[in-house]
Every structure is written in structure tokens, then in C-alpha cells.
Scaffold this active site. Sequence first.
Site, short mmCIF file in Angstrom:
data_model
loop_
_atom_site.label_atom_id
_atom_site.label_comp_id
_atom_site.label_asym_id
_atom_site.label_seq_id
_atom_site.Cartn_x
_atom_site.Cartn_y
_atom_site.Cartn_z
CB CYS A 139 -5.50 -1.46 3.68
SG CYS A 139 -5.20 -1.43 5.47
CD GLU A 141 -2.77 1.05 2.56
OE1 GLU A 141 -3.68 1.88 2.68
OE2 GLU A 141 -2.59 0.11 3.37
CE LYS A 162 -8.32 1.89 2.59
NZ LYS A 162 -7.31 1.96 3.67
#
Length: 346
Positions: A164, A45, A130
Site C-alpha cells: 500500500c 493487503e 510494513k
Amino acid sequence: MLSRFRAASVHAAPIFLDRAATLEKAISLIREAARNGAELIAFPETFIPAFPVWAALFAPIDTHDLFERMADQSVRIDGPEIQRLREEARANGVVVSMGISERSPVSVGGLWNSFVLIGDNGSILNHHRKLVPTYFEKLIWSNGDGAGLKVVETRLGRIGQLICGENTNPLARFSLMAQGEQFHISSWPAVWPTRRPKVGGNYHIANAARIRAAAHSFEAKVFGLVTAGVLGRDARDMLVDRDPAAADVIDGTPRASSFFIDPTGEQMGEALTEDEGIVYADIDLNRCVEPKQFHDLVGYYNRFDIFDLTVHRERLQPATFEDVVHRDPAPALPREGAENDRLTDD
């Protein structure tokens, strides 16, 4: 027969908040993994330029300078860093997944937590932002959108990815299952502090990633690649120099791990946690078939007459501009005899 290939999960630290140096490190790792036979290589990430762990450690009123550095060192999707990665993927004939902090093209302080999936011909296969920054990440990144909720067809198989905490979202995960995903990449930061260690109950990111990756692989019957960052010495020293009290939190917070999961939810081979390195796994997508006999959540083992999911895959924009051209009317010709009218009016 379905595809068989070698995949590589990179477990490494960026050069903290230095995109140029981190890019060079990434290129070196791509070449190393390719020499070892990897055809798919995934990075953690926001590997470029760093994960903003300071947002969990310090009050936001004390970190304006760090946000400015983060914005300055983040990358544009059409910038030279992504172009270099595309060239490297093509030169080595590998698929590359890279986590980036992405700069907005219309805002000098607008950032997203993103990934880009690059094909072995250098093309951009997918670009995802995200959906929701998690907890203290909201101080750094904006909400993403659904444009990147895609499974990509490649010569290696059908590849999907989430970042994540998105791997906690059952609807996001199901949207990938429903596109025939066979190989799932999840990317994670090195540490994720939520409590002071002396209080207890701090978030254990390696355990959390293992639970989520295993759950998704078991439910979707896919292979899972988990790639997590490492908190480098340069990052730790900078944060502790800023506030010595941060040392207890940084040193006492569990570290993330990088590893692989098979379609039954079992870990494949070793995991890397403390030390930098690359984890490899030999993938045989034929192993995704047998478990579908038991639970095929996008096949017979569901009730689509009861459940209905709609996913809006639209790239959000701050404004829509409609340029309308107004043509000025031609000036009216004088009416015959108008000059006499004017004389009469006077």
C-alpha cells in the site's frame, strides 16, 4: 532470453475476521488461478483475516472488541495457516504472495501488517512487515522493519513487493530497484476513507494505486501487479449494524482496483473494481530491457558519487538476551592446622 509466465492478481473479499474461512477461500482461489495457467498468484493487503476499515469509521474507545477479534484472528508466520499455504503452493507448483495481519510471538496484542512470499517448492522466500502503518492503521499495527526489503530470485524472475502506502516511499522503492527488481507486487485494501463523502475530497484509492504503480514501473522498468481487496457484504453489514451512520461513508468511498502495469507505465488489459475475480496477465520480462536505454536509475542514469543510500535489513526484537553461566568456585580446602587456630582464638 528472460522468463515468460502468467501472473494472477486476486481481487477478492476475505470472510471478515474469520481466518479459517478466509484461508479456505484463498486455497480455492489459488487452485482456480493455477488451473488457468498462473505461475504467480498475489493476494491483497491483509487478506487474512481482514483490513480494519473500522479504525477510520469509529472512535477507538468504541472498538476495543474489534481490535480483540483482529488480534485473535491474525496469524503467526510459523502458524498452521502459513503452513497450509506453503503446502498448497508446492502442490500446485506456484509462487504465492499473501497479505496477512501478523501476530507477534511475544505479545498477545502486537500486530504487524505483513506479507509472505512463498515459492513453488513451499519455501518462504520473503517475509516483510510494513515499515509504517498509514493514518488510522496506526491504531492497529506496529511499525515494521527493513528485514523484508528484499528482491527474491525465482525461476520466474526477480520479484519485489511493497504494501500500500510503502509504494509512495521513494527510498523503499529505490532499495528494490537497486536489487535488480523485474516484477513488482503492490497490495492494497478495498477502501480507504479519509473524509465524509458529502464534504468531498475523499481519497480515491484506485487512482492513487494506479499513479504509484505506473510511476514505479516506469522508473524501475519493471512489470507491476496491483492486487486490492473487496469489501464484502458481511463486512459492510457488520459495520453498518454497529452504526447506521457508517453506511454513507462506506457506500460513498471509492473502491480499489486490481490490474497490471507494463514497464512503460501503461496498464495491461482490464481492471477489476466492484466485482470479485482474478485478473491475469502474460508477462515477458524481456520487455524490461529496452526501456533501460532511456532511464536506468540503478545503472548509468544516476550519480552514485553524489547520492548514497544505506538500508538496514535487520529484524527488530524487543530485547536481546545474553545467558551467562556463572560457575560457583570450588569450596576452599581447610588450611592445615586451622583447627588449632580456632582453639587458640577461643
